[in-house]
Design a protein around this motif. Structure first.
Motif, PDB file in Angstrom:
ATOM      1  N   HIS A  46      -3.277  -7.524  -0.200  1.00 44.33           N
ATOM      2  CA  HIS A  46      -2.340  -6.411  -0.012  1.00 44.33           C
ATOM      3  C   HIS A  46      -1.683  -6.083  -1.359  1.00 44.33           C
ATOM      4  O   HIS A  46      -1.362  -6.990  -2.127  1.00 44.33           O
ATOM      5  N   THR A 106      -4.309  -2.233   4.156  1.00 47.78           N
ATOM      6  CA  THR A 106      -4.287  -2.546   5.589  1.00 47.78           C
ATOM      7  C   THR A 106      -4.264  -4.037   5.868  1.00 47.78           C
ATOM      8  O   THR A 106      -4.148  -4.451   7.003  1.00 47.78           O
ATOM      9  N   GLY A 137       6.087  -0.846   2.115  1.00 46.55           N
ATOM     10  CA  GLY A 137       5.984   0.292   3.028  1.00 46.55           C
ATOM     11  C   GLY A 137       6.743   0.004   4.306  1.00 46.55           C
ATOM     12  O   GLY A 137       6.183  -0.362   5.326  1.00 46.55           O
ATOM     13  N   ASP A 157       5.852   2.133   7.457  1.00 41.60           N
ATOM     14  CA  ASP A 157       4.642   1.676   8.130  1.00 41.60           C
ATOM     15  C   ASP A 157       4.907   0.399   8.910  1.00 41.60           C
ATOM     16  O   ASP A 157       4.418   0.221  10.016  1.00 41.60           O
ATOM     17  N   THR A 215       2.249   1.637  11.673  1.00 42.31           N
ATOM     18  CA  THR A 215       1.134   2.465  11.233  1.00 42.31           C
ATOM     19  C   THR A 215       0.430   1.763  10.089  1.00 42.31           C
ATOM     20  O   THR A 215       1.047   1.057   9.306  1.00 42.31           O
ATOM     21  N   ALA A 216      -0.857   1.965  10.006  1.00 44.12           N
ATOM     22  CA  ALA A 216      -1.635   1.313   8.956  1.00 44.12           C
ATOM     23  C   ALA A 216      -1.598   2.167   7.700  1.00 44.12           C
ATOM     24  O   ALA A 216      -1.686   3.377   7.762  1.00 44.12           O
ATOM     25  N   THR A 217      -1.449   1.489   6.592  1.00 42.00           N
ATOM     26  CA  THR A 217      -1.505   2.222   5.341  1.00 42.00           C
ATOM     27  C   THR A 217      -2.907   2.134   4.771  1.00 42.00           C
ATOM     28  O   THR A 217      -3.649   1.219   5.061  1.00 42.00           O
ATOM     29  N   ALA A 224      -1.943   1.673  -0.990  1.00 47.26           N
ATOM     30  CA  ALA A 224      -0.589   2.101  -1.302  1.00 47.26           C
ATOM     31  C   ALA A 224      -0.508   2.430  -2.784  1.00 47.26           C
ATOM     32  O   ALA A 224       0.062   1.720  -3.571  1.00 47.26           O
ATOM     33  N   THR A 254       6.190  11.486  12.326  1.00 42.95           N
ATOM     34  CA  THR A 254       6.617  10.356  11.496  1.00 42.95           C
ATOM     35  C   THR A 254       6.056  10.413  10.085  1.00 42.95           C
ATOM     36  O   THR A 254       6.176   9.464   9.320  1.00 42.95           O
ATOM     37  N   ARG A 255       5.468  11.493   9.713  1.00 44.06           N
ATOM     38  CA  ARG A 255       4.850  11.580   8.396  1.00 44.06           C
ATOM     39  C   ARG A 255       5.352  12.769   7.569  1.00 44.06           C
ATOM     40  O   ARG A 255       5.439  12.692   6.361  1.00 44.06           O
ATOM     41  N   ALA A 312       0.872   8.043   1.027  1.00 46.84           N
ATOM     42  CA  ALA A 312       1.030   6.590   1.103  1.00 46.84           C
ATOM     43  C   ALA A 312       1.862   6.118  -0.080  1.00 46.84           C
ATOM     44  O   ALA A 312       1.693   6.580  -1.197  1.00 46.84           O
ATOM     45  N   GLU A 365       7.454   5.790  -0.093  1.00 43.89           N
ATOM     46  CA  GLU A 365       8.700   5.045   0.039  1.00 43.89           C
ATOM     47  C   GLU A 365       9.032   4.265  -1.221  1.00 43.89           C
ATOM     48  O   GLU A 365      10.188   3.969  -1.478  1.00 43.89           O
TER      49      GLU A 365
END
Lengths: 641, 478, 408
Positions: A546, A579, B390, B393, B398-400, B403, C365-366, C393, C396
Motif C-alpha cells: 500500500h 487496494t 485516504g 475511502d 470504498t476501494a482506492t 493513490a 461521495t466523490r 484518488a 485528501e
C-alpha cells in the motif's frame, strides 16, 4: 554430472546412472534404506507418480518420499477426506460451475492462476474471499477482504450467520450429515461482529455473503491455496466445508463444495503413492488391507513395504541431518525456490552426500545437483493426468524428444535394475505402467481399474472412481449423490475453532507477507522464466504494498525493498497498490536467488496435513541499501540442447 | 498439580476451563454454577429474543472430560486461610451446605442487573413483580410475554434488546432518561442519528423521559404519559457480583480488585470477567473477560503472562445497525491538543464517524452506519496501526486505486481569475511551453489573484516527470 | 459608426469591463466614457489594507499609463452621476454635464452598511471602503488605544488588521456565534477563533451593539453591547457588510431586487435593453454578490454582448474566498455550508496544528461541492478547481500532506 572442479558437465547416460546407483547403494549400506529420500512433483504424469512411489518403496526401500503437492493441496485433501470420505478436487464436472448462480471462492485467484477456468465462472455471481483485490476479486459481485490468516474465523462467522439467519437445511443436516451440533457450539461464539474485529470483514458484508450464497438456486463453495496454506489450513478448509454442509450444498446436482488444484496434475499426483503416507489408489500406507493389496500387485510381501515417512517440509528439513536422508532424488520439483524458509532448505540440500535431479529445465535445485537427468516434457511423452474434477486425461507425444533425453520412467527403470530389481518390475512403457496402476488402484478410493488408454483414446470422459466391470463403468462425474464415502453415507462436520497464525505481526515485524502467483509464471518459475514473453510480462521479483505503508518505510514505486522476516530477507521491486490492506504485502514466489519469497516464509506446518504456512508470516520492509546481484549457489547447469 | 475451583459458570468461566485444559492443567477442575443449566453464551440472548436461536442452541460446548460442573450451586462463603469455600444447593437437598477445598480459587460470578428504584416494580420481599424482568439469563427471556413490550434503558443492551424484540414480532417501546440513546458511547450527533434510526425501524422511542411508576401492565413516565406494557424489560445496567468477595474480606471497589496477574487481595484467589476490577476498569464486555481467562489459564498452568487491559471496543450486535465505539468518548469531546479529529457527517443516510487520532493512530472513535469503516477501524485500533491517508475511502469502505498525486480532470479550471483550464495548460505544454513562466505567459494562469501558483507548479512538475518517464521508455525501447 | 459605452463607476469591476472592451474591441466600435465618483482611478480594493502597510495609493492603482492616455477612453474622475434619462439615453452628472450613451453599464458598487445605532454619527466612527476612509482612520488613530470593529466577517477582520497597522489595539464584535459566519462553518469557526485570538486580536461573538457612547467632547468613548457590557474605545469602524448602490437606477424607474440591487437578468441586463448593471450593485436574478470574482464574471458577460455575442450568461457565481489574515490562512469555496440536499461533510480538525479542513461532497461521495479551510489554506487552489468534479484518488492528501509530510 558434476566434475571434479565442481562444474556440471555433460556425460553419457550409463556413467551417470552407474554413478548414481553406486552412490545410492553405498549410502543405503551405511545409513539404511531411509538414508535415501525421494521428492516428487504434482506436475508428473500419473504413470510417473505411480512408478516413483513404487521405486521408493521397492527399489530403495525407503519411507522417505513426499512431493511438492504437500505445499499445494494437502490441507484440502485431509479436510475433504474427513468430511466426505474421499478427496477429489471437484466431486462434480467443472462444467457444472457454468450453470451456477453464486460461487464463493475462498482464497482462490482463478483469473491469474487458472485463467481457463474463468470461462466456467462467467455466469455466476462470485463471492471472493482474499486479502488482496486480485484480478478475480475485481470481477466479483462481492469481495471479502480478511486479514491474512483469519479466513477460518470468517468461515466460522459465515456458519454462525447461516444458523441464526435460518439458512440451514434442516432435513439435509439430519439425514446426510453427522456432527453438526458440536460444530455449531464452536461457531456459536463466532458471531459476525466478533468475526469482524478479527478479520476486518464487516458484519453486514458477512451477512450479505451468506444471504447471497444461501438464497441462490445453484451455489458452490470452492477453496484454493489461500484457505489451505496455513498452519491451520485443514481447519480452514473444514470451516468452509462446514458452511457448505450447513447450507446443504454437497452431494446434490447443481451445488457443492470443491477444491481448486494448483498444479498440472495436482489431483492425480496425490493419488498414486508419492505421498509419504499413501499407496496407489488413494490408499493409506498404514492400512493393513491396503498394504496387502498393493504388495500383492507388486509381487512382494506386505511386510517389506516401509511405513509412513516425513511430510515434504519435514523431509527437506531433515536432509543431511544425523537421522535424515543423506541422498535425495528430485523428480519434477524445485524446492530450492518453492519450499518455505527456502534459505534453510538450500542449506539442507547443500549438506547432502548426493543430490540427483530429473527435470527438463535447469532449475535452481538442478543447479545444485551432483547429477542431473535431462528428461522428457509434456509434448515429448505419453501418459495420463487427472484434472481437478477427477477426470483422467491423456497426454500424447507430438514431437520427438531431443537426443540424449530419456523419460522419467526410463530413468527409474534403469536405476532400479542397477539397484538389483527385476527388469519387468519397472516398465518403461506408459501404457504398461498405467495398466499396473489400474490393478493397484482397484478397490481403492481412487479406483482407475475401469479406465484404459483405449477408452480414453476413443474420447470417453471418465471420472474416477471407475471400477472394472463386465459392462464398462461410465465413471463417476458426480460423487456423493447417493451418499458420502463414509460407511454410514453421511458427511462429517468438523468441530473447528479459530486460532492465530504461527506468527503474529508485532513490533519487530509489523507487517504480514502473503505469497502467491501471478499470471505470467508457473510455480517456482523454472519453466516460465525461460520464456521471453512471460519474462517481459513479469521480469523480476516484486512486492505489492500500500502506498501509505511504502511511504512510511521510505519506499517509492519502482525502488528496491528488502523484505525481512525472522528467517531471512529477500529483495523485491516496489509496486504500489492502493487496494491492498495497509498491514499486508504480497510477494509472488516464482523468482530465484535473492528474490525468493520463500526466503521469508514460515515453515510452521499444519499438524494434520503438513502444509506450510505460505500465506502469512510477519515481516518488515525497508529500502534495499545496495543493488543486489545474484550469484548462483553453485555453477549453473548447462542448458539442455 | 493443583485443584482449581471456579465460582460461576458463564462465558468467562467456560473459557478459563477450556484454556486450562488446553494448557495441560494437572489436577482437578471444579465449576460451581448458580443457574440450573449448563454454561451458555449470554451474549446471544438477543438472538433468542429474535427467535433465530433456541435457548438450547446457545449452550456452550461441554467442558473437557474430567471437569466437574455443579449446577444450581450458590457459593455462600470463603475461608481464604483454610482454602475452603462453602456453598448451598446442587442436588435434591437445597439447604445442605457443601464444603469445597481448593488450591486455587477463581471468582467468575459475573454481574447482576442494576434495578431502578421504580415505585410499584417490587413486591414486599423486594422481588420484581410479575410482568417485569431484567435481561441477564435464559430464564429472563422466558419471562417476556405479550405483544407490547416496554424496554427501559437505551444503553447498548437496551438497544440490542429493543431491536431483537422488534424482530421477534413484539410492539416495542423504548424509554430512556437521556436525550439520546447510548450516551456513554455516542456523541450527540451520532446519538441523534441513532434515535432517528430506531424510530424509523418502528420502535416507539421516548428519550429524555424518566419512568416514575409501574402499575400492572402500565409504565408511567414523568410527563404523565402511560405506556401499555405486557412486559417491562429493565436494561438499566449491571453491577458486578461482589457479595461473596466482600463477605470473605477481599478488597472490593466496584468489582473485586485484581492485579495484572488477576490476583485478588487474598492469596490463591483470583477474579476474572464482569465481577473483576482491574486498574479501575470493570469492562462488562466479553473480550476483556476472555483475555483475562486466557491470561489466568496461562498463569495457573505455570506460564508467564500479564493482563494489561484490553482495548475498549463496543460493538452493537444487531443486523439492523452498524454502531461501534472505540476507546473513550472523553477523548472525542474534549479533544486535547495532540489529537486530530476526523468527522464524517452524512445525515441523509444516517452515517456518522468521529475519529480522534494521535500520531495518525486512533485513540477514540464513534462510528455509525459505516460498516466497512467499523471493520477496518477495529483492526487498526486493536493493533494500534496508523490510519491510511485516504480517510474518506476508509470511512466509506470504498476501494482506492493508486493513490497517486491529485490528478485534475482536463476541464478543471486551474486559474479561476483567467478561466484557464488544465487542458489549456496541457495545450501550452505541448505547444512548447516548458517552464512555469512560459506556461503562465501563454495562458495568463497565475496572473490574477495568484492563488493558483502552486497548482500550476504542481502540474508543471507532473508534466516534466511524465516527460522524463516517456523519454526513458524510448531509451529502453531502442 | 462608433458607439458610446457609458460606465458609471470606476471600481474594480467597472475597470475590468473597460479593460476587456479595450483589448477585445479590435475595430474600435466603442468609445468609452467613465463617470467616476472618486478622485482616483480604479484601485485594488481587495488589497486596501496594504495601504496602511506601506503601500501608496499608486501602488494599489489598477490603471496603467497607457490606459489614461487611451484616446478611446474618456475617464471623468470626481464626477457623480445624478440622473439617467432613459428616453434620450443620456446621463446627467453633478457638474451639470450630460453624457449620451448607446449602452449604459452601471458599476456603482456598494456602500458600507452602518447599522442604525444611537451614536453612529459621532466623531470617531468610520467605515472601511475607500482610500479616503483609510486616510481618515489613519488621521484619527491614537496609538495604543482600542479601536472597535463592528463585524467579524471578512471585511471586519481586514479592518481590525488595518487598525493594528496604524498602531491601535483592535477588538472585534460579531453578532453571529462565530467569526466569518458567511464563509466558515461551526467547526472552522472554532479553530479560526482560537487562531485569531492567538494572533492577539480579541473578539466577541454572539453579541450585538446597543449604542455608541460619546465622551464629553462628543467624540466616541466606548460602546454598549446588547448584553449590557461596555467596551471602551476611541474609534469605531463599521464593517458589518455592504449595501448595493442602486439609487441612480431606482430613480430612473428600473426594477430593484427584493433585497436591493439593480435587478438584471442572467446577461446582467436590466429591463431597459440599453442598460446593464455589474458588480456589487447588480442583483443578478435578484441576488447580489459582494465579491470581486463574480463581478469580473459579470464584466465579461456584458463585454461579450457589447462585442456582438450573447452566448455567455452569468451563472453559478463563484463565491470562493481565500485570504491570509493576521497570518491565518482561511478559505471557503463552493457549497461551504453543505446546503446541497443529501450532501455529506468530511472534516479534519487539528487543534495542535491549528488547522481545520472540511470537504462537502455530493451523495455520490466523490463529487466535490465545496469546502472550508482554516489555518492552512494551501490546498485551496487545487480544491477550488475541483468543485463540481469527482475527487481524484489521493485528493485528501492535499489536506494532510503539509501536516504529515505525506507526499504523493
Amino acid at each position: 554430472m558434476r566434475t571434479k572442479d565442481g562444474r556440471l558437465a555433460p556425460t553419457d547416460w550409463n556413467t551417470a546412472l552407474d554413478t548414481v546407483a553406486a552412490r545410492l547403494l553405498e549410502i543405503r549400506a551405511s545409513h539404511g534404506p531411509d538414508g535415501v529420500g525421494v521428492f516428487g512433483g504434482g506436475g508428473l504424469t500419473n504413470e510417473k507418480c505411480y512408478l516413483l512411489g513404487k521405486f521408493a518403496r521397492l527399489a530403495l526401500g525407503t519411507s522417505q518420499i513426499d512431493y511438492n503437492g504437500r505445499f499445494c493441496m494437502s490441507s484440502a485433501a485431509v479436510a475433504g477426506n474427513a468430511a466426505f470420505g474421499i478427496d477429489r478436487g471437484l466431486p462434480f464436472p467443472v462444467t457444472d460451475l457454468g450453470k451456477a448462480d453464486v460461487i464463493m471462492l475462498a482464497g482462490a485467484n482463478v483469473a491469474e492462476t487458472m485463467p481457463p477456468l474463468m470461462r466456467h465462472l462467467d455466469r455466476a455471481d462470485l463471492i471472493v474471499i482474499d486479502p488482496r483485490r486480485t484480478a478475480t476479486a475485481e470481477r466479483a459481485a462481492m469481495h471479502l477482504r480478511p486479514a491474512p490468516g483469519t479466513d477460518l474465523a470468517l468461515a466460522l462467522g459465515l456458519l454462525h450467520i447461516a444458523v441464526t439467519d435460518g439458512w440451514c437445511d434442516g432435513d439435509y443436516l439430519r439425514e446426510r450429515t453427522k456432527g453438526f451440533d458440536a460444530t455449531w457450539r464452536r461457531a456459536m461464539s463466532w458471531w459476525p461482529e466478533r468475526v469482524e474485529r478479527i478479520t476486518g470483514v464487516a458484519a453486514s458484508a458477512q451477512r450479505a455473503a451468506v444471504h447471497m450464497l444461501a438464497s441462490a438456486r445453484r451455489s458452490y463453495v470452492l477453496t484454493g491455496r489461500g484457505a489451505e496454506q496455513h498452519s491451520k489450513g485443514v481447519d480452514t478448509v473444514s470451516g468452509f466445508i462446514n458452511l457448505a454442509l450447513a447450507l446443504g450444498l454437497p452431494g446434490r446436482v447443481g451445488s457443492g463444495y470443491g477444491c481448486l488444484t494448483g498444479q498440472g496434475n495436482g489431483q492425480g499426483g496425490r493419488e498414486h503413492g508419492q505421498k509419504a503416507d499413501q499407496l496407489p489408489g488413494y490408499r493409506m500406507i498404514n492400512d493393513p488391507l491396503a498394504r496387502e493389496h498393493v504388495a500383492n500387485v507388486w509381487g512382494v510381501s506386505s511386510d517389506s513395504l516401509p511405513g509412513a515417512g516425513r511430510s515434504a517440509y519435514e523431509l527437506l528439513d531433515a536432509l543431511g541431518t544425523p537421522t535424515g536422508p543423506k541422498a535425495l532424488l528430485v523428480f519434477g520439483s524445485n524446492p530450492a525456490v518453492s519450499a518455505p524458509h527456502a534459505g534453510h532448505v538450500v542449506d539442507r540440500l547443500s549438506c547432502l552426500d548426493l543430490l540427483v535431479v530429473a527435470d527438463f529445465v535447469p532449475s535452481e535445485t538442478a543447479s545444485m545437483a551432483d547429477v542431473v537427468f535431462p528428461v522428457t516434457q509434456w509434448a515429448e511423452e505419453e501418459g495420463t493426468m487427472t484434472n481437478l474434477e477427477g477426470r483422467v486425461l491423456r497426454r500424447r507425444r507430438i514431437v520427438p524428444a531431443p537426443d540424449q533425453v530419456r523419460s522419467d520412467l526410463e530413468v527409474l527403470h534403469s536405476l532400479a535394475i542397477r539397484l538389483g530389481q527385476p527388469a519387468d518390475r519397472f516398465p518403461t512403457s506408459p501404457r504398461e505402467v498405467f495398466d499396473e496402476l489400474r490393478r493397484a488402484s482397484r478397490g481403492g478410493k481412487a479406483d482407475y481399474s475401469g479406465i484404459s488408454y483405449d477408452r480414453l483414446d476413443s474420447g470417453e470422459a471418465l471420472h474416477w472412481p471407475c471400477p472394472e466391470a463386465a459392462e464398462p463403468h461410465p465413471g463417476t462425474p458426480r460423487l456423493f449423490l447417493d451418499g458420502f464415502a463414509h460407511p454410514d453415507g453421511r458427511a462429517r462436520f468438523a468441530e473447528v475453532d479459530y486460532r492465530d497464525s504461527a506468527e503474529v505481526a508485532g513490533e519487530d515485524y509489523p507487517l504480514y507477507a502473503t505469497t502467491g502467483r501471478v499470471l505470467a509464471h508457473y510455480q517456482s518459475g523454472a519453466q516460465t522464466r525461460r520464456v521471453a514473453e512471460l519474462n517481459r510480462a513479469a521480469a523480476e521479483p516484486f512486492m505489492e504494498v500500500h502506498p501509505d505503508t511504502a511511504h512510511r518505510a521510505g519506499l517509492r514505486e519502482g525502488t528496491l525493498a528488502t523484505v525481512s522476516s525472522a528467517r531471512g530477507s529477500m529483495v523485491a521491486r516496489v509496486r504500489l497498490v492502493g487496494t491492498l490492506r495497509t498491514d499486508t504485502v504480497f510477494l509472488p514466489f516464482h523468482f530465484p536467488g535473492h528474490g525468493r519469497a520463500n526466503l521469508v516464509t514460515s515453515p510452521a506446518l499444519d499438524p494434520l496435513s503438513g502444509m506450510p504456512e505460505f500465506k502469512v508470516c510477519a515481516v518488515r520492509i525497508a529500502p534495499c541499501p545496495t543493488p543486489v546481484r545474484d550469484s548462483p549457489e553453485r555453477p549453473a547447469v548447462a542448458a539442455r540442447t | 498439580m493443583s485443584n482449581v475451583l471456579v465460582v460461576g459458570n458463564g462465558p468467562a468461566s467456560h473459557r478459563l476451563v477450556e484454556r486450562l485444559h488446553r494448557n495441560g492443567h494437572q489436577g482437578t477442575i471444579t465449576v460451581l454454577g448458580a443457574e440450573t443449566r449448563p454454561a451458555y453464551n449470554r451474549l446471544l440472548l438477543p438472538s433468542v429474543l429474535r427467535r433465530s436461536l433456541s435457548p438450547g442452541a446457545i449452550v456452550l460446548p461441554a467442558p473437557p472430560a474430567g471437569v466437574r460442573v455443579h449446577q444450581g450451586v450458590v457459593a455462600t462463603d470463603i475461608d481464604p486461610r483454610e482454602r475452603v469455600l462453602y456453598a448451598t444447593g446442587g442436588g435434591s437437598s437445597e439447604r445442605r451446605e457443601t464444603v469445597y477445598r481448593y488450591d486455587e480459587l477463581v471468582l467468575a460470578m459475573g454481574a447482576r442487573p442494576r434495578l431502578p428504584d421504580l415505585p410499584g416494580a417490587h413486591d414486599t420481599a423486594g422481588r420484581l413483580v410479575d410482568g417485569i424482568t431484567a435481561l441477564r439469563t435464559i430464564a429472563d427471556c422466558a419471562r417476556i410475554n405479550g405483544d407490547r413490550v416496554v424496554v427501559l434503558g437505551a444503553g447498548v443492551l437496551g438497544v440490542e434488546t429493543a431491536l431483537a424484540l422488534l424482530a421477534g414480532g413484539h410492539h416495542v417501546t423504548l424509554v430512556h432518561p437521556r436525550p439520546h440513546p447510548m450516551e456513554r458511547e455516542l456523541d450527540t450527533v451520532a446519538g441523534q442519528l441513532l434515535a432517528d434510526h430506531l424510530a424509523e425501524l418502528g420502535i416507539d422511542t421516548w428519550f429524555g423521559r424518566h419512568a416514575v411508576g409501574y402499575r400492572p401492565g402500565r409504565l408511567l413516565l414523568d410527563d404523565g404519559q402511560v405506556h401499555l406494557a405486557d412486559t417491562l424489560v429493565l436494561c438499566t445496567g449491571v453491577v458486578p457480583e461482589v457479595g461473596l468477595a466482600r463477605r470473605a474480606g477481599l478488597s472490593v471497589r466496584r468489582g473485586v480488585l485484581v492485579d495484572d496477574r488477576l490476583r485478588t487481595s487474598a492469596e490463591h484467589i483470583h477474579a476474572i470477567g464482569d465481577c473483576a476490577e482491574h486498574q479501575g476498569e470493570v469492562p462488562g464486555l466479553i473480550a476483556p473477560a476472555w483475555e483475562q481467562a486466557d491470561t489466568l489459564a496461562t498463569l495457573l498452568t505455570g506460564g508467564h503472562a500479564r493482563y494489561r487491559g484490553t482495548p475498549r471496543v463496543l460493538r452493537v450486535k444487531a443486523p439492523e445497525l452498524d454502531i461501534a465505539s472505540f476507546g473513550s468518548l472523553r477523548g472525542l469531546d474534549h479533544s486535547d491538543a495532540d489529537v486530530e479529529l476526523v468527522t464524517l457527517t452524512d445525515s441523509t443516510h444516517r452515517r456518522r464517524a468521529k475519529l480522534a487520532l494521535c500520531d495518525q493512530r486512533i485513540v477514540g472513535a464513534v462510528v455509525l452506519g459505516l460498516p466497512d469503516a467499523i471493520a477496518s477501524i477495529s483492526q487498526l485500533y486493536d493493533r494500534n496501526l496508523p490510519l491510511p491517508s485516504g480517510r474518506l475511502d476508509l470511512l466509506l469502505g470504498t476501494a482506492t486505486g493508486h493513490a497517486a498525486a491529485a490528478e485534475l480532470p482536463d476541464d478543471a479550471v486551474v486559474c479561476r481569475c483567467n478561466n484557464v483550464t488544465k487542458r489549456a495548460l496541457l495545450h501550452a505544454w505541448s505547444s512548447g511551453a516548458r517552464r512555469v513562466s512560459e506556461l503562465t505567459n501563454a495562458t495568463r494562469a497565475t496572473t490574477g489573484c495568484g492563488s493558483c501558483v502552486s497548482a500550476v507548479s504542481r502540474l508543471h512538475a507532473s508534466l516534466e516527470s511524465t516527460d522524463r518517464l516517456g523519454a526513458s521508455r524510448l531509451d529502453r525501447a531502442s | 459608426m462608433t458607439r458610446t459605452l457609458l460606465v458609471v463607476g470606476h471600481g474594480m469591476v467597472g475597470h475590468r469591463l473597460v479593460e476587456i472592451m479595450r483589448s477585445n474591441d479590435l475595430n474600435s466600435a466603442w468609445r468609452v466614457v467613465i463617470v467616476a465618483e472618486e478622485a482616483r482611478p480604479a484601485y485594488d480594493r481587495v488589497e486596501l489594507s496594504s495601504y496602511l502597510d506601506g503601500k501608496s495609493a499608486d501602488d494599489l492603482s489598477l490603471v496603467s499609463h497607457e490606459f489614461l492616455n487611451d484616446p478611446s477612453v474618456d475617464l471623468r474622475l470626481a464626477t457623480t452621476a445624478t440622473e439617467i434619462n432613459r428616453g434620450p439615453r443620456t446621463v446627467t452628472t453633478a457638474d451639470g454635464a450630460t453624457v449620451g450613451y448607446d449602452a449604459l453599464v452601471l458599476a456603482t458598487g456598494s456602500r458600507p452598511f452602518v447599522p442604525p445605532l444611537p451614536g453612529r454619527d459621532l466623531t470617531g466612527c468610520f467605515v472601511y471602503r475607500t482610500v479616503d476612509d483609510l486616510d481618515a482612520i489613519r488621521a484619527a488613530a491614537v496609538s495604543g488605544r482600542t479601536g472597535l470593529v463592528v463585524g467579524g466577517g471578512l471585511l471586519g477582520l481586514e479592518a481590525a488588521n488595518g487598525l493594528r497597522l496604524v498602531g491601535m489595539r483592535p477588538q472585534v464584535i460579531e453578532m453571529a456565534p462565530r467569526l466569518m459566519p458567511l464563509q466558515i462553518d461551526e467547526g472552522g469557526g472554532e479553530i479560526l477563533g482560537r487562531l485569531v485570538r492567538d494572533a492577539g486580536l480579541p473578539f466577541r461573538c454572539g453579541v450585538a451593539m446597543r449604542s455608541i457612547d460619546a465622551g464629553p467632547g462628543g467624540e466616541v468613548r466606548g460602546v454598549t453591547l446588547t448584553d449590557g457590557t461596555t467596551v471602551e474605545a476611541d474609534l469605531v469602524v463599521f464593517a458589518a457588510g455592504v449595501r448595493p448602490r442602486h439609487e441612480l437606477a431606482d430613480s430612473a424607474g428600473l426594477d430593484l431586487g427584493d433585497r436591493g440591487g439593480i435587478l438584471v437578468d442572467e446577461h446582467c441586463r436590466t429591463a431597459d435593453k440599453h442598460i446593464w448593471a455589474i458588480g456589487d450593485c447588480a442583483a443578478v436574478g435578484g441576488r447580489c454578490h459582494g465579491l470581486v470574482a463574480p463581478g469580473y464574471r459579470m464584466a465579461e458577460v456584458v463585454a461579450e454582448q457589447l462585442l456582438g455575442s450573447d452566448d455567455t450568461v452569468f451563472s453559478n457565481a463563484d463565491t470562493s474566498t481565500s485570504l491570509k489574515l493576521l497570518g491565518v490562512g482561511v478559505a471557503s469555496f463552493g457549497d461551504a455550508h453543505a446546503k446541497t440536499p443529501r450532501s455529506l461533510e468530511l472534516a479534519y480538525t487539528n487543534e495542535k496544528a491549528g488547522t481545520y479542513a472540511k470537504l462537502v461532497l455530493a451523495d455520490d461521495t466523490r463529487t466535490l461541492l465545496g469546502g472550508v479551510l482554516v489555518g492552512d489554506a494551501s490546498a485551496y487552489p487545487v480544491l477550488r478547481s475541483l468543485v463540481g468534479h469527482q475527487l481524484p484518488a489521493g485528493a485528501e492528501r492535499l489536506l494532510s500532506e503539509s501536516r504529515y509530510g505525506v507526499s504523493s
